[in-house]
Design a protein around this motif. Structure first.
Motif, PDB file in Angstrom:
ATOM      1  N   ARG A 131      37.785  33.022  24.008  1.00 24.83           N
ATOM      2  CA  ARG A 131      38.989  33.857  24.097  1.00 24.83           C
ATOM      3  C   ARG A 131      39.949  33.572  22.940  1.00 24.83           C
ATOM      4  O   ARG A 131      40.593  34.495  22.411  1.00 24.83           O
ATOM      5  N   ARG A 132      40.057  32.302  22.553  1.00 26.40           N
ATOM      6  CA  ARG A 132      40.929  31.976  21.417  1.00 26.40           C
ATOM      7  C   ARG A 132      40.405  32.630  20.146  1.00 26.40           C
ATOM      8  O   ARG A 132      41.167  33.212  19.372  1.00 26.40           O
ATOM      9  N   MET A 133      39.092  32.544  19.913  1.00 26.84           N
ATOM     10  CA  MET A 133      38.496  33.191  18.754  1.00 26.84           C
ATOM     11  C   MET A 133      38.668  34.705  18.837  1.00 26.84           C
ATOM     12  O   MET A 133      38.891  35.379  17.829  1.00 26.84           O
ATOM     13  N   GLY A 134      38.575  35.235  20.050  1.00 24.28           N
ATOM     14  CA  GLY A 134      38.684  36.674  20.230  1.00 24.28           C
ATOM     15  C   GLY A 134      40.053  37.235  19.933  1.00 24.28           C
ATOM     16  O   GLY A 134      40.205  38.453  19.769  1.00 24.28           O
ATOM     17  N   ALA A 135      41.051  36.371  19.845  1.00 20.95           N
ATOM     18  CA  ALA A 135      42.399  36.839  19.515  1.00 20.95           C
ATOM     19  C   ALA A 135      42.456  37.468  18.127  1.00 20.95           C
ATOM     20  O   ALA A 135      43.396  38.206  17.813  1.00 20.95           O
ATOM     21  N   ASP A 136      41.468  37.191  17.277  1.00 21.83           N
ATOM     22  CA  ASP A 136      41.407  37.793  15.942  1.00 21.83           C
ATOM     23  C   ASP A 136      40.994  39.261  15.988  1.00 21.83           C
ATOM     24  O   ASP A 136      41.080  39.952  14.970  1.00 21.83           O
ATOM     25  N   PHE A 137      40.525  39.737  17.144  1.00 16.94           N
ATOM     26  CA  PHE A 137      39.903  41.054  17.202  1.00 16.94           C
ATOM     27  C   PHE A 137      40.671  41.957  18.174  1.00 16.94           C
ATOM     28  O   PHE A 137      40.677  41.742  19.383  1.00 16.94           O
ATOM     29  N   ALA A 138      41.269  43.001  17.613  1.00 22.03           N
ATOM     30  CA  ALA A 138      42.226  43.815  18.358  1.00 22.03           C
ATOM     31  C   ALA A 138      41.592  44.690  19.424  1.00 22.03           C
ATOM     32  O   ALA A 138      42.290  45.130  20.349  1.00 22.03           O
ATOM     33  N   HIS A 139      40.296  44.962  19.327  1.00 21.46           N
ATOM     34  CA  HIS A 139      39.680  45.936  20.233  1.00 21.46           C
ATOM     35  C   HIS A 139      38.883  45.275  21.359  1.00 21.46           C
ATOM     36  O   HIS A 139      38.190  45.972  22.104  1.00 21.46           O
ATOM     37  N   LEU A 140      38.978  43.967  21.486  1.00 20.41           N
ATOM     38  CA  LEU A 140      38.264  43.257  22.540  1.00 20.41           C
ATOM     39  C   LEU A 140      39.259  42.758  23.591  1.00 20.41           C
ATOM     40  O   LEU A 140      40.359  42.306  23.262  1.00 20.41           O
ATOM     41  N   ARG A 141      38.857  42.857  24.846  1.00 20.68           N
ATOM     42  CA  ARG A 141      39.644  42.225  25.904  1.00 20.68           C
ATOM     43  C   ARG A 141      38.691  41.408  26.774  1.00 20.68           C
ATOM     44  O   ARG A 141      37.498  41.700  26.866  1.00 20.68           O
ATOM     45  N   PHE A 142      39.234  40.378  27.399  1.00 22.80           N
ATOM     46  CA  PHE A 142      38.412  39.379  28.082  1.00 22.80           C
ATOM     47  C   PHE A 142      38.798  39.284  29.544  1.00 22.80           C
ATOM     48  O   PHE A 142      39.976  39.125  29.888  1.00 22.80           O
ATOM     49  N   LEU A 143      37.782  39.356  30.403  1.00 19.81           N
ATOM     50  CA  LEU A 143      37.985  39.218  31.838  1.00 19.81           C
ATOM     51  C   LEU A 143      36.999  38.192  32.382  1.00 19.81           C
ATOM     52  O   LEU A 143      36.015  37.838  31.733  1.00 19.81           O
ATOM     53  N   SER A 144      37.261  37.742  33.593  1.00 21.99           N
ATOM     54  CA  SER A 144      36.351  36.841  34.297  1.00 21.99           C
ATOM     55  C   SER A 144      36.025  37.462  35.652  1.00 21.99           C
ATOM     56  O   SER A 144      36.558  38.519  36.023  1.00 21.99           O
ATOM     57  N   ILE A 145      35.171  36.814  36.418  1.00 22.24           N
ATOM     58  CA  ILE A 145      34.779  37.365  37.714  1.00 22.24           C
ATOM     59  C   ILE A 145      35.976  37.500  38.650  1.00 22.24           C
ATOM     60  O   ILE A 145      36.026  38.400  39.493  1.00 22.24           O
ATOM     61  N   GLN A 146      36.964  36.649  38.485  1.00 22.87           N
ATOM     62  CA  GLN A 146      38.168  36.745  39.322  1.00 22.87           C
ATOM     63  C   GLN A 146      38.874  38.082  39.110  1.00 22.87           C
ATOM     64  O   GLN A 146      39.492  38.623  40.035  1.00 22.87           O
ATOM     65  N   ASP A 147      38.760  38.623  37.881  1.00 22.78           N
ATOM     66  CA  ASP A 147      39.457  39.867  37.557  1.00 22.78           C
ATOM     67  C   ASP A 147      38.742  41.112  38.079  1.00 22.78           C
ATOM     68  O   ASP A 147      39.339  42.189  38.119  1.00 22.78           O
ATOM     69  N   ILE A 148      37.472  40.980  38.462  1.00 24.42           N
ATOM     70  CA  ILE A 148      36.720  42.178  38.830  1.00 24.42           C
ATOM     71  C   ILE A 148      36.344  42.225  40.305  1.00 24.42           C
ATOM     72  O   ILE A 148      35.784  43.223  40.761  1.00 24.42           O
ATOM     73  N   LEU A 149      36.646  41.159  41.044  1.00 27.23           N
ATOM     74  CA  LEU A 149      36.367  41.152  42.481  1.00 27.23           C
ATOM     75  C   LEU A 149      37.645  41.413  43.279  1.00 27.23           C
ATOM     76  O   LEU A 149      38.716  40.904  42.915  1.00 27.23           O
ATOM     77  N   PRO A 150      37.548  42.162  44.367  1.00 31.43           N
ATOM     78  CA  PRO A 150      38.700  42.245  45.277  1.00 31.43           C
ATOM     79  C   PRO A 150      39.062  40.851  45.791  1.00 31.43           C
ATOM     80  O   PRO A 150      38.217  39.951  45.836  1.00 31.43           O
ATOM     81  N   GLU A 151      40.303  40.681  46.190  1.00 25.73           N
ATOM     82  CA  GLU A 151      40.814  39.351  46.541  1.00 25.73           C
ATOM     83  C   GLU A 151      39.977  38.667  47.609  1.00 25.73           C
ATOM     84  O   GLU A 151      39.629  37.491  47.498  1.00 25.73           O
ATOM     85  N   GLU A 152      39.626  39.403  48.668  1.00 25.89           N
ATOM     86  CA  GLU A 152      38.873  38.809  49.768  1.00 25.89           C
ATOM     87  C   GLU A 152      37.477  38.389  49.304  1.00 25.89           C
ATOM     88  O   GLU A 152      36.977  37.316  49.668  1.00 25.89           O
ATOM     89  N   GLU A 153      36.828  39.233  48.488  1.00 20.57           N
ATOM     90  CA  GLU A 153      35.503  38.890  47.969  1.00 20.57           C
ATOM     91  C   GLU A 153      35.573  37.671  47.062  1.00 20.57           C
ATOM     92  O   GLU A 153      34.668  36.823  47.091  1.00 20.57           O
ATOM     93  N   TYR A 154      36.638  37.593  46.288  1.00 23.69           N
ATOM     94  CA  TYR A 154      36.742  36.441  45.383  1.00 23.69           C
ATOM     95  C   TYR A 154      36.922  35.150  46.174  1.00 23.69           C
ATOM     96  O   TYR A 154      36.372  34.111  45.821  1.00 23.69           O
ATOM     97  N   ARG A 155      37.680  35.205  47.277  1.00 17.83           N
ATOM     98  CA  ARG A 155      37.834  34.010  48.102  1.00 17.83           C
ATOM     99  C   ARG A 155      36.486  33.587  48.681  1.00 17.83           C
ATOM    100  O   ARG A 155      36.172  32.398  48.749  1.00 17.83           O
TER     101      ARG A 155
END
Length: 578
Positions: A131-155
């Motif tokens: 993610r730190r390296m990716g800060a050089d690139f304006a068109h990339l964004r970074f997510l993790s599994i926590q960001d794509i699961l509903p709250e209950e599923e993530y728990r």
């Protein structure tokens, strides 16, 4: 936009994606047959709404735990190259379609790390550095599994990962799927290959037969597939409209499209390999154990960064005044830094020529100011044999409306081209100089250089095709219709190189136009596609001029252009060499 305009934009966007596609060998790729239509339809939703195109890619999990494959547990130049390539895809789309594109990278390290014995803290450190390296690139964004699961599923996921995956696998028969899904089978076979190394420590600790160890590898590979099946479902649910990319070599029929995140369309990833700079100038991903014996480790950010095969032309310089340093540039090329104030006539010109043949483009920095063109001509003379023109050896490249050479000496934008196209021999063929040798007297603006050495692989159906080109006669060249091959062999390497001139109608210039016709079915579309590819950031490097820059390029392997500029003081000097 009208429906036809939307369709044209979608086709050009998908053409841009195709420059990055990882294909199976042996005719098994199905992108043309069905994958293209799938991606066009996905893209159409964005273009019709004038929204940016969205890609999604699960990738960058963690470094392989095998010391036989990688330099360490943190990302290195391999990851940086892959991030560059993915961002370049979005930049290329943005040059064709104003809203542009964004690529979401969803780390899959949390999904897999425990199955292969990678500690959570190692995967988290790796992810943070990516993610730190990716800060050089304006068109990339970074997510993790926590960001794509509903709250209950993530728990549930955090509480019991195995229970989470089991809950989503009801009705899924992996063994049956391996018999019918060729993409899944391909991934499974790949897992079997690299998991033998990744699980080496586990396997060595097992006091069982070789067959039992093979069964263990197979069991882990299948566990990865099951988790991957669930993860794909979760991604599709979260990003139903996105163009789904993959780093695995699929048949590209859709919905997943495989993209190459390594040089030269290698089916390799940086987290299982090390980036090696070969003495040929090529970057290659390979397992650490396969690196050349004379390759040495280069460090950056206080950690191993890449390996360099020993090359006297790159590493051994006989220059007074201090050390010579170098850096690889992307998407291609090299910058060589000489001690500040080094006279140009003390720079080994033949050594530079050999480097240009390998890297396509070499930028030399640190040389002292050149006072006049006679000094420039003398100091660079050992580079080769100059190809003279009616003005002599040195061309002053600046705004000069009194010189009738089309828009070469103007502030206008220029078409992508190679030098010497219109200087022809008795057979009507170009007498193209091999090298361009520039000196930046007064900096301003940018020049684009595009590497065509991968085009034969990118456009295999066009290798035996021809094209026509014509520009009306001016005081220096033109007036002769020309019929040329699109590809020819490089004089030095023998590799196939692309020969073309971007169509440049009267609407683009106040000077004489250049008409181009590709002799193939749908030739006008091919001309547009070639032109778009030449500007693609996978192949095209934007060089911003600095005072006293020496820029030397292989005029046979590369094409070049410049955007329009307004500065009045811009001045370059150029010599053509063979």
């Amino acid at each position: 936009m009208t429906n036809s305009e939307v369709d044209l934009v979608c086709q050009r966007v998908v053409d841009a994606l195709e420059q990055y596609i990882l294909r199976r060998k042996g005719g098994a790729d199905r992108f043309a047959a069905s994958g293209r239509k799938h991606v066009v339809e996905k893209t159409r939703k964005y273009v019709a709404a004038n929204q940016r195109v969205e890609f999604v890619l699960p990738a960058f999990p963690f470094k392989s735990p095998s010391p036989k494959k990688v330099l360490g547990q943190l990302p290195d130049f391999g990851e940086y190259y892959s991030l560059y390539a993915l961002n370049a895809l979005c930049e290329t789309v943005g040059e064709l379609y104003e809203p542009g594109a964004v690529l979401t990278l969803v780390s899959d390290g949390s999904v897999y790390h425990d199955a292969v014995g990678v500690r959570e803290e190692d995967f988290l450190r790796y992810d943070a550095e990516v993610r730190r390296m990716g800060a050089d690139f304006a068109h990339l964004r970074f997510l993790s599994i926590q960001d794509i699961l509903p709250e209950e599923e993530y728990r549930c996921y955090v509480r019991n990962k195995q229970e989470f995956f089991a809950g989503h696998l009801e009705g899924f028969d992996l063994d049956a799927a391996l018999k019918t899904d060729e993409n899944l089978l391909q991934v499974y076979r790949g897992y079997l290959k690299f998991m033998t190394d990744d699980l080496e420590v586990q396997l060595d600790a097992m006091d069982v037969s070789k067959n039992m160890k093979k069964r263990h590898v197979s069991a882990v590979a299948k566990e990865l597939l099951r988790r991957g099946h669930v993860y794909s479902y979760v991604l599709a649910r979260k990003f139903p409209d996105c163009v789904r990319l993959s780093i695995h070599c699929h048949n590209n029929a859709g919905p997943k499209i495989a993209v190459a995140v390594s040089p030269h369309y290698q089916a390799r990833t940086p987290w299982h390999n090390v980036m090696v700079l070969r003495r040929t100038g090529r970057l290659e991903l390979m397992k650490l154990r396969d690196a050349p014996e004379d390759a040495t480790v280069v460090t950056k950010y206080g950690r191993p960064w890449m390996m360099v095969e020993h090359d006297p032309d790159l590493l051994e310089w006989d220059v007074p005044g201090g050390a010579v340093e170098w850096e690889v540039t992307l998407p291609f090329g090299l910058i060589v830094h000489f001690p500040a104030g080094t006279p140009l006539d003390q720079v080994p010109q033949e050594q530079l020529r050999r480097l240009v043949l390998k890297y396509g483009m070499v930028v030399v920095r640190g040389v002292s100011t050149l006072e006049d063109q006679a000094q420039y001509d003398r100091a660079s003379g050992d580079f080769g044999v100059p190809q003279s023109w009616f003005f002599g050896n040195v061309l002053t490249v600046k705004d000069n409306p009194d010189m009738d050479v089309n828009n070469v000496l103007s502030k206008e934008a220029m078409p992508m081209h190679f030098d010497g196209l219109f200087k022809i021999d008795e057979n009507g063929k170009p007498i193209s100089p091999h090298f361009q040798y520039f000196y930046c007297k007064t900096p301003a603006g940018t020049t684009y250089f595009s590497d065509t050495r991968a085009y034969a692989e990118l456009f295999p159906s066009m290798v035996d095709k021809q094209w026509k080109v014509f520009t009306p006669k001016n005081e220096s060249f033109g007036g002769t219709p020309m019929l040329l091959d699109l590809f020819e062999k490089h004089r030095h390497s023998g590799d196939l190189i692309f020969r073309f001139h971007e169509p440049w109608g009267q609407e683009k210039t106040v000077f004489k136009p250049t008409r181009v016709e590709v002799l193939a079915d749908d030739g006008e579309r091919w001309a547009q596609r070639f032109s778009d590819s030449l500007y693609s950031r996978r192949f095209c490097r934007h060089h911003v001029w600095e005072a006293n820059d020496i820029v030397i390029t292989d005029n046979l392997a590369l094409m070049h252009t410049r955007p329009a500029y307004t500065e009045t003081h811009r001045e370059l000097w150029r010599i053509h060499y063979n």
